[in-house]
Design a protein around this motif. Structure first.
Motif, PDB file in Angstrom:
ATOM      1  N   VAL A 191       0.834  -1.204   0.000  1.00  0.00           N
ATOM      2  CA  VAL A 191       0.000   0.000   0.000  1.00  0.00           C
ATOM      3  C   VAL A 191       0.865   1.248   0.000  1.00  0.00           C
ATOM      4  O   VAL A 191       0.617   2.197  -0.750  1.00  0.00           O
ATOM      5  N   THR A 192       1.891   1.257   0.839  1.00  0.00           N
ATOM      6  CA  THR A 192       2.769   2.425   0.948  1.00  0.00           C
ATOM      7  C   THR A 192       3.442   2.736  -0.385  1.00  0.00           C
ATOM      8  O   THR A 192       3.508   3.906  -0.805  1.00  0.00           O
ATOM      9  N   ARG A 193       3.917   1.712  -1.083  1.00  0.00           N
ATOM     10  CA  ARG A 193       4.557   1.937  -2.388  1.00  0.00           C
ATOM     11  C   ARG A 193       3.580   2.514  -3.393  1.00  0.00           C
ATOM     12  O   ARG A 193       3.907   3.457  -4.127  1.00  0.00           O
ATOM     13  N   MET A 194       2.360   1.967  -3.422  1.00  0.00           N
ATOM     14  CA  MET A 194       1.392   2.446  -4.405  1.00  0.00           C
ATOM     15  C   MET A 194       0.890   3.844  -4.048  1.00  0.00           C
ATOM     16  O   MET A 194       0.666   4.674  -4.940  1.00  0.00           O
ATOM     17  N   MET A 195       0.748   4.131  -2.753  1.00  0.00           N
ATOM     18  CA  MET A 195       0.328   5.473  -2.343  1.00  0.00           C
ATOM     19  C   MET A 195       1.399   6.499  -2.707  1.00  0.00           C
ATOM     20  O   MET A 195       1.089   7.631  -3.103  1.00  0.00           O
ATOM     21  N   LYS A 196       2.647   6.109  -2.588  1.00  0.00           N
ATOM     22  CA  LYS A 196       3.740   7.011  -2.979  1.00  0.00           C
ATOM     23  C   LYS A 196       3.666   7.295  -4.474  1.00  0.00           C
ATOM     24  O   LYS A 196       3.847   8.439  -4.911  1.00  0.00           O
ATOM     25  N   TYR A 197       3.370   6.270  -5.258  1.00  0.00           N
ATOM     26  CA  TYR A 197       3.214   6.448  -6.704  1.00  0.00           C
ATOM     27  C   TYR A 197       2.044   7.380  -7.007  1.00  0.00           C
ATOM     28  O   TYR A 197       2.171   8.299  -7.842  1.00  0.00           O
ATOM     29  N   PHE A 198       0.907   7.176  -6.336  1.00  0.00           N
ATOM     30  CA  PHE A 198      -0.253   8.051  -6.530  1.00  0.00           C
ATOM     31  C   PHE A 198       0.096   9.494  -6.183  1.00  0.00           C
ATOM     32  O   PHE A 198      -0.351  10.433  -6.847  1.00  0.00           O
ATOM     33  N   SER A 199       0.895   9.658  -5.128  1.00  0.00           N
ATOM     34  CA  SER A 199       1.311  10.999  -4.722  1.00  0.00           C
ATOM     35  C   SER A 199       2.186  11.646  -5.785  1.00  0.00           C
ATOM     36  O   SER A 199       2.016  12.823  -6.130  1.00  0.00           O
ATOM     37  N   GLU A 200       3.128  10.886  -6.303  1.00  0.00           N
ATOM     38  CA  GLU A 200       4.035  11.405  -7.340  1.00  0.00           C
ATOM     39  C   GLU A 200       3.280  11.762  -8.618  1.00  0.00           C
ATOM     40  O   GLU A 200       3.677  12.681  -9.341  1.00  0.00           O
ATOM     41  N   GLU A 201       2.187  11.032  -8.880  1.00  0.00           N
ATOM     42  CA  GLU A 201       1.383  11.305 -10.074  1.00  0.00           C
ATOM     43  C   GLU A 201       0.407  12.459  -9.868  1.00  0.00           C
ATOM     44  O   GLU A 201      -0.283  12.875 -10.802  1.00  0.00           O
ATOM     45  N   GLY A 202       0.336  12.974  -8.628  1.00  0.00           N
ATOM     46  CA  GLY A 202      -0.522  14.119  -8.340  1.00  0.00           C
ATOM     47  C   GLY A 202      -1.973  13.779  -8.048  1.00  0.00           C
ATOM     48  O   GLY A 202      -2.834  14.662  -8.064  1.00  0.00           O
ATOM     49  N   PHE A 203      -2.251  12.505  -7.752  1.00  0.00           N
ATOM     50  CA  PHE A 203      -3.615  12.112  -7.427  1.00  0.00           C
ATOM     51  C   PHE A 203      -3.976  12.431  -5.976  1.00  0.00           C
ATOM     52  O   PHE A 203      -5.128  12.752  -5.667  1.00  0.00           O
ATOM     53  N   ILE A 204      -2.994  12.319  -5.096  1.00  0.00           N
ATOM     54  CA  ILE A 204      -3.233  12.471  -3.662  1.00  0.00           C
ATOM     55  C   ILE A 204      -2.095  13.250  -3.010  1.00  0.00           C
ATOM     56  O   ILE A 204      -1.019  13.398  -3.594  1.00  0.00           O
ATOM     57  N   VAL A 205      -2.352  13.719  -1.805  1.00  0.00           N
ATOM     58  CA  VAL A 205      -1.317  14.294  -0.942  1.00  0.00           C
ATOM     59  C   VAL A 205      -1.298  13.461   0.338  1.00  0.00           C
ATOM     60  O   VAL A 205      -2.345  13.254   0.964  1.00  0.00           O
ATOM     61  N   LEU A 206      -0.120  12.983   0.708  1.00  0.00           N
ATOM     62  CA  LEU A 206       0.015  12.125   1.880  1.00  0.00           C
ATOM     63  C   LEU A 206       0.417  12.929   3.106  1.00  0.00           C
ATOM     64  O   LEU A 206       1.315  13.765   3.035  1.00  0.00           O
ATOM     65  N   LYS A 207      -0.279  12.667   4.206  1.00  0.00           N
ATOM     66  CA  LYS A 207       0.084  13.213   5.497  1.00  0.00           C
ATOM     67  C   LYS A 207       0.048  12.088   6.512  1.00  0.00           C
ATOM     68  O   LYS A 207      -0.512  11.023   6.249  1.00  0.00           O
ATOM     69  N   ARG A 208       0.645  12.297   7.654  1.00  0.00           N
ATOM     70  CA  ARG A 208       0.671  11.250   8.662  1.00  0.00           C
ATOM     71  C   ARG A 208      -0.751  10.918   9.129  1.00  0.00           C
ATOM     72  O   ARG A 208      -1.450  11.751   9.685  1.00  0.00           O
ATOM     73  N   GLY A 209      -1.171   9.684   8.887  1.00  0.00           N
ATOM     74  CA  GLY A 209      -2.491   9.245   9.328  1.00  0.00           C
ATOM     75  C   GLY A 209      -3.644   9.718   8.472  1.00  0.00           C
ATOM     76  O   GLY A 209      -4.803   9.515   8.827  1.00  0.00           O
ATOM     77  N   SER A 210      -3.347  10.346   7.324  1.00  0.00           N
ATOM     78  CA  SER A 210      -4.446  10.812   6.469  1.00  0.00           C
ATOM     79  C   SER A 210      -3.992  10.880   5.011  1.00  0.00           C
ATOM     80  O   SER A 210      -2.801  10.871   4.695  1.00  0.00           O
ATOM     81  N   VAL A 211      -4.984  10.933   4.139  1.00  0.00           N
ATOM     82  CA  VAL A 211      -4.762  11.040   2.699  1.00  0.00           C
ATOM     83  C   VAL A 211      -5.726  12.085   2.161  1.00  0.00           C
ATOM     84  O   VAL A 211      -6.919  12.041   2.474  1.00  0.00           O
ATOM     85  N   LYS A 212      -5.219  13.009   1.346  1.00  0.00           N
ATOM     86  CA  LYS A 212      -6.095  13.988   0.713  1.00  0.00           C
ATOM     87  C   LYS A 212      -6.129  13.722  -0.783  1.00  0.00           C
ATOM     88  O   LYS A 212      -5.094  13.733  -1.455  1.00  0.00           O
ATOM     89  N   ILE A 213      -7.327  13.471  -1.307  1.00  0.00           N
ATOM     90  CA  ILE A 213      -7.486  13.256  -2.739  1.00  0.00           C
ATOM     91  C   ILE A 213      -7.584  14.614  -3.430  1.00  0.00           C
ATOM     92  O   ILE A 213      -8.454  15.418  -3.103  1.00  0.00           O
ATOM     93  N   ILE A 214      -6.696  14.858  -4.373  1.00  0.00           N
ATOM     94  CA  ILE A 214      -6.705  16.145  -5.075  1.00  0.00           C
ATOM     95  C   ILE A 214      -7.043  15.992  -6.561  1.00  0.00           C
ATOM     96  O   ILE A 214      -7.280  16.979  -7.248  1.00  0.00           O
TER      97      ILE A 214
END
Length: 223
Positions: A191-214
């Protein structure tokens, strides 16, 4: 005079008006209020048969646990829905253990399994409703299993984030990678690897304990 509980049962049970007065009275007298805090286990596998939960408020989660100890979410239920798999002793043909937990704080009405079974055996409207609910939930289960077999993890994760956003009615999700892994039957590291990929692609912003969909539309294109 109609009690508040009886009014709720009438509102939440589609077959209420097809019950005999005696059956209505039994349900009103024996149904009880049960409230649970987030994370509480309501039902622990096939050996547990606590009864049927009518959800007044909040959200519960039904899931299975694999031999490796991983959890896979099968479906979630919300306000005014009925959880029938918590009365597993009524369904002898279910060959796998389903666990049910409070995903949020929940308020419920608990109908004892023996009482519901007794009424169902004597009232065709209740029996038909029960079969419809079981069929619908089994369709949910088959859909989840099909998703796991057919879809790649990035598609499943994108779909989960969108569904979670709709459930929470916000694009800022207070959820950890471990919790997401439990929903999807995966490892936290995956999950962490894929969330990092989503973040790099600009889909989400990662914060500690939360995810913001942009970019929800971007996530939808992945599905």
């Amino acid at each position: 005079m109609t009690s508040k509980l009886e009014q709720e049962l009438e509102e939440m049970l589609p077959f209420w008006n097809k019950l005999q007065n005696e059956q209505k009275a039994m349900l009103s007298q024996r149904a009880i209020d049960k409230n649970y805090l987030t994370g509480t286990i309501l039902h622990a596998g096939s050996e547990d048969c606590v009864g049927l939960f009518l959800i007044r408020s909040g959200r519960i989660r039904a899931y299975i646990v694999t031999e490796e100890g991983k959890e896979i979410t099968l479906f979630r239920l919300v306000e005014k829905e009925l959880c029938i798999f918590s009365a597993s002793c009524m369904m002898r043909n279910i060959s796998f253990d389903i666990w049910i937990s409070a995903e949020t704080d929940v308020e419920t009405i608990l109908i004892p399994s023996s009482l519901y079974s007794q009424i169902s055996e004597k009232n065709i409207a209740v029996a038909n409703f029960t079969n419809e609910v079981v069929s619908s939930r089994m369709s949910d289960v088959m859909w989840v299993l099909e998703e796991m077999l057919v879809k790649s993890f990035d598609k499943r994760l994108a779909h989960f984030l969108i569904i979670q956003s709709d459930l929470e009615k916000t694009d800022t999700l207070k959820i950890t990678h471990e919790q997401i892994a439990n929903h999807l039957g995966s490892a936290r590291e995956v999950v962490t690897r894929m969330m990092k990929y989503f973040s790099e692609e600009g889909f989400i912003v990662l914060k500690r304990g939360s995810v913001k969909i942009i970019d929800k539309q971007g996530l939808k294109k992945l599905i």
